[in-house]
Design a protein around this motif. Structure first.
Motif, PDB file in Angstrom:
ATOM      1  N   ALA A  35       0.832  -1.204   0.000  1.00  0.00           N
ATOM      2  CA  ALA A  35       0.000   0.000   0.000  1.00  0.00           C
ATOM      3  C   ALA A  35       0.862   1.248   0.000  1.00  0.00           C
ATOM      4  N   LEU A  36       0.520   2.204  -0.870  1.00  0.00           N
ATOM      5  CA  LEU A  36       1.238   3.476  -0.961  1.00  0.00           C
ATOM      6  C   LEU A  36       0.386   4.603  -0.396  1.00  0.00           C
ATOM      7  N   PRO A  37       0.970   5.522   0.361  1.00  0.00           N
ATOM      8  CA  PRO A  37       0.208   6.678   0.843  1.00  0.00           C
ATOM      9  C   PRO A  37      -0.215   7.569  -0.326  1.00  0.00           C
ATOM     10  N   ILE A  38      -1.488   7.915  -0.380  1.00  0.00           N
ATOM     11  CA  ILE A  38      -1.977   8.780  -1.449  1.00  0.00           C
ATOM     12  C   ILE A  38      -1.283  10.137  -1.388  1.00  0.00           C
ATOM     13  N   HIS A  39      -0.974  10.607  -0.189  1.00  0.00           N
ATOM     14  CA  HIS A  39      -0.332  11.910  -0.031  1.00  0.00           C
ATOM     15  C   HIS A  39       0.968  11.978  -0.829  1.00  0.00           C
ATOM     16  N   ASP A  40       1.777  10.905  -0.783  1.00  0.00           N
ATOM     17  CA  ASP A  40       3.037  10.895  -1.517  1.00  0.00           C
ATOM     18  C   ASP A  40       2.802  10.953  -3.019  1.00  0.00           C
ATOM     19  N   ILE A  41       1.780  10.223  -3.484  1.00  0.00           N
ATOM     20  CA  ILE A  41       1.476  10.210  -4.919  1.00  0.00           C
ATOM     21  C   ILE A  41       1.046  11.590  -5.384  1.00  0.00           C
ATOM     22  N   LEU A  42       0.163  12.228  -4.621  1.00  0.00           N
ATOM     23  CA  LEU A  42      -0.345  13.544  -5.011  1.00  0.00           C
ATOM     24  C   LEU A  42       0.739  14.615  -4.922  1.00  0.00           C
ATOM     25  N   SER A  43       1.603  14.518  -3.927  1.00  0.00           N
ATOM     26  CA  SER A  43       2.636  15.540  -3.746  1.00  0.00           C
ATOM     27  C   SER A  43       3.639  15.528  -4.895  1.00  0.00           C
ATOM     28  N   ALA A  44       3.787  14.386  -5.575  1.00  0.00           N
ATOM     29  CA  ALA A  44       4.700  14.313  -6.709  1.00  0.00           C
ATOM     30  C   ALA A  44       4.145  15.035  -7.928  1.00  0.00           C
ATOM     31  N   LYS A  45       2.816  15.223  -7.977  1.00  0.00           N
ATOM     32  CA  LYS A  45       2.155  15.945  -9.071  1.00  0.00           C
ATOM     33  C   LYS A  45       2.511  15.379 -10.444  1.00  0.00           C
ATOM     34  N   GLY A  46       2.533  14.059 -10.512  1.00  0.00           N
ATOM     35  CA  GLY A  46       2.834  13.413 -11.772  1.00  0.00           C
ATOM     36  C   GLY A  46       4.302  13.345 -12.108  1.00  0.00           C
ATOM     37  N   GLY A  47       5.145  13.901 -11.240  1.00  0.00           N
ATOM     38  CA  GLY A  47       6.584  13.893 -11.471  1.00  0.00           C
ATOM     39  C   GLY A  47       7.288  12.936 -10.535  1.00  0.00           C
ATOM     40  N   TYR A  48       8.471  13.351 -10.055  1.00  0.00           N
ATOM     41  CA  TYR A  48       9.289  12.492  -9.217  1.00  0.00           C
ATOM     42  C   TYR A  48       9.143  12.846  -7.744  1.00  0.00           C
ATOM     43  N   PHE A  49       9.099  11.791  -6.924  1.00  0.00           N
ATOM     44  CA  PHE A  49       9.162  11.949  -5.478  1.00  0.00           C
ATOM     45  C   PHE A  49      10.561  11.495  -5.076  1.00  0.00           C
ATOM     46  N   GLN A  50      11.405  12.418  -4.689  1.00  0.00           N
ATOM     47  CA  GLN A  50      12.780  12.103  -4.323  1.00  0.00           C
ATOM     48  C   GLN A  50      12.894  11.995  -2.816  1.00  0.00           C
ATOM     49  N   ALA A  51      13.144  10.794  -2.333  1.00  0.00           N
ATOM     50  CA  ALA A  51      13.307  10.600  -0.895  1.00  0.00           C
ATOM     51  C   ALA A  51      14.616  11.223  -0.432  1.00  0.00           C
ATOM     52  N   LYS A  52      14.670  11.604   0.818  1.00  0.00           N
ATOM     53  CA  LYS A  52      15.875  12.194   1.385  1.00  0.00           C
ATOM     54  C   LYS A  52      17.002  11.170   1.369  1.00  0.00           C
ATOM     55  N   ASP A  53      18.179  11.579   0.925  1.00  0.00           N
ATOM     56  CA  ASP A  53      19.322  10.666   0.862  1.00  0.00           C
ATOM     57  C   ASP A  53      19.592  10.040   2.226  1.00  0.00           C
ATOM     58  N   GLY A  54      19.758   8.726   2.218  1.00  0.00           N
ATOM     59  CA  GLY A  54      20.051   8.010   3.450  1.00  0.00           C
ATOM     60  C   GLY A  54      18.842   7.690   4.292  1.00  0.00           C
ATOM     61  N   SER A  55      17.636   8.063   3.838  1.00  0.00           N
ATOM     62  CA  SER A  55      16.434   7.816   4.632  1.00  0.00           C
ATOM     63  C   SER A  55      16.072   6.337   4.606  1.00  0.00           C
ATOM     64  N   LYS A  56      15.317   5.934   5.587  1.00  0.00           N
ATOM     65  CA  LYS A  56      14.879   4.542   5.696  1.00  0.00           C
ATOM     66  C   LYS A  56      13.996   4.185   4.511  1.00  0.00           C
ATOM     67  N   ALA A  57      14.075   2.939   4.060  1.00  0.00           N
ATOM     68  CA  ALA A  57      13.244   2.485   2.944  1.00  0.00           C
ATOM     69  C   ALA A  57      11.769   2.596   3.305  1.00  0.00           C
ATOM     70  N   ALA A  58      10.937   2.997   2.338  1.00  0.00           N
ATOM     71  CA  ALA A  58       9.493   3.074   2.560  1.00  0.00           C
ATOM     72  C   ALA A  58       8.950   1.685   2.883  1.00  0.00           C
ATOM     73  N   ALA A  59       7.900   1.634   3.685  1.00  0.00           N
ATOM     74  CA  ALA A  59       7.358   0.350   4.141  1.00  0.00           C
ATOM     75  C   ALA A  59       6.886  -0.528   2.991  1.00  0.00           C
ATOM     76  N   TRP A  60       6.505   0.078   1.868  1.00  0.00           N
ATOM     77  CA  TRP A  60       5.960  -0.705   0.761  1.00  0.00           C
ATOM     78  C   TRP A  60       7.029  -1.236  -0.187  1.00  0.00           C
ATOM     79  N   GLU A  61       8.284  -0.791  -0.056  1.00  0.00           N
ATOM     80  CA  GLU A  61       9.307  -1.164  -1.033  1.00  0.00           C
ATOM     81  C   GLU A  61       9.613  -2.665  -1.046  1.00  0.00           C
ATOM     82  N   LEU A  62       9.880  -3.251   0.109  1.00  0.00           N
ATOM     83  CA  LEU A  62      10.208  -4.676   0.145  1.00  0.00           C
ATOM     84  C   LEU A  62       9.052  -5.535  -0.369  1.00  0.00           C
ATOM     85  N   PRO A  63       7.792  -5.314   0.078  1.00  0.00           N
ATOM     86  CA  PRO A  63       6.685  -6.104  -0.482  1.00  0.00           C
ATOM     87  C   PRO A  63       6.538  -5.928  -1.989  1.00  0.00           C
TER      88      PRO A  63
END
Length: 243
Positions: A140-168
């Motif tokens: 499951a992906l947070p809708i907030h992250d999808i909308l905040s990208a506005k159809g472009g790229y969502f760049q996570a902060k360098d060195g940040s923990k992996a998102a909970a949905w990445e491994l699944p």
């Protein structure tokens, strides 16, 4: 804990909050429903789907593993109006090592998240395409992250923990087994004497590195082809990483 509401009950609630006369009779209750059911991001997401027929979401992250060694990941989602999504992801460690896969699956919205599940693909992957993930991966992906990208790229902060949905999304595993922590890498200390005394697992796999035989970590065996095992184990031994 958020309640689980079936489609019929949600439809009844939505008919109330969208009816001008009814919702205006109790503004406090309307605001409570919007907040509890995460209706605002869901409405925004569905509006974009209806207007544009699809919503794109590109997620990128770079995470250092050690000196001059880092992981780079990229996920490119496309959500379509018919409830189908497609994903192509890549994961690289250096110029010579990479992973990748694509998804064909279904999506639905629930309480501020887009829930995805892979399905059997409707076509075979082409010779120049990445393989398809098997059916049954759920995340499951947070809708907030999808909308905040506005159809472009969502760049996570360098060195940040992996998102909970990445491994699944990559492996289909439900429990997080990510080896990354906030910030830089923190190696796990292992009592090697105990490892030798306990002996190898019955299904253990081994590689020879610099004249010494080493047991291959489970995650490498499960996620990488055998020719890549010596190189990946060499990196782990070099940086003191335990798999």
């Amino acid at each position: 804990m958020s309640p689980h509401l079936d489609d019929r009950l949600v439809a009844n609630i939505l008919s109330y909050v969208t009816e001008i006369k009814a919702s205006s009779s109790c503004q406090t209750w309307k605001e409570h429903l919007y907040d509890a059911l995460k209706l605002e991001p869901q409405v925004c997401f569905m509006r974009r789907i209806l207007e544009e027929k699809s919503v794109s979401f590109c997620y990128n992250a770079v995470r250092p593993l050690g000196e001059d060694f880092e992981e780079s990941v990229g996920y490119n989602f496309s959500f379509f109006a018919g409830g189908i999504y497609r994903l192509a992801w890549t994961r690289t460690y250096d110029a010579w090592s990479s992973q990748g896969e694509q998804h064909y699956g279904s999506w639905k919205i629930h309480l501020g998240h887009v829930y995805c599940e892979t399905l059997e693909p409707t076509e075979e992957a082409g010779e120049s395409e990445m393989r398809y993930a098997p059916a049954g991966y759920k995340f499951a992906l947070p809708i907030h992250d999808i909308l905040s990208a506005k159809g472009g790229y969502f760049q996570a902060k360098d060195g940040s923990k992996a998102a909970a949905w990445e491994l699944p999304a990559r492996t289909g595993k439900v429990e997080s087994e990510s080896i990354f922590t906030e910030g830089m890498w923190e190696p796990v200390v292992v009592d090697r004497t105990q490892v030798r005394l306990s002996g190898p697992r019955a299904d253990a796999r081994f590689v020879e590195i610099d004249g010494e035989v080493h047991e291959v970590s489970n995650d490498i065996v499960e996620n990488w082809p055998e020719p890549d095992w010596p190189r990946l184990m060499r990196c782990r031994l070099r940086f003191g990483i335990n798999g």
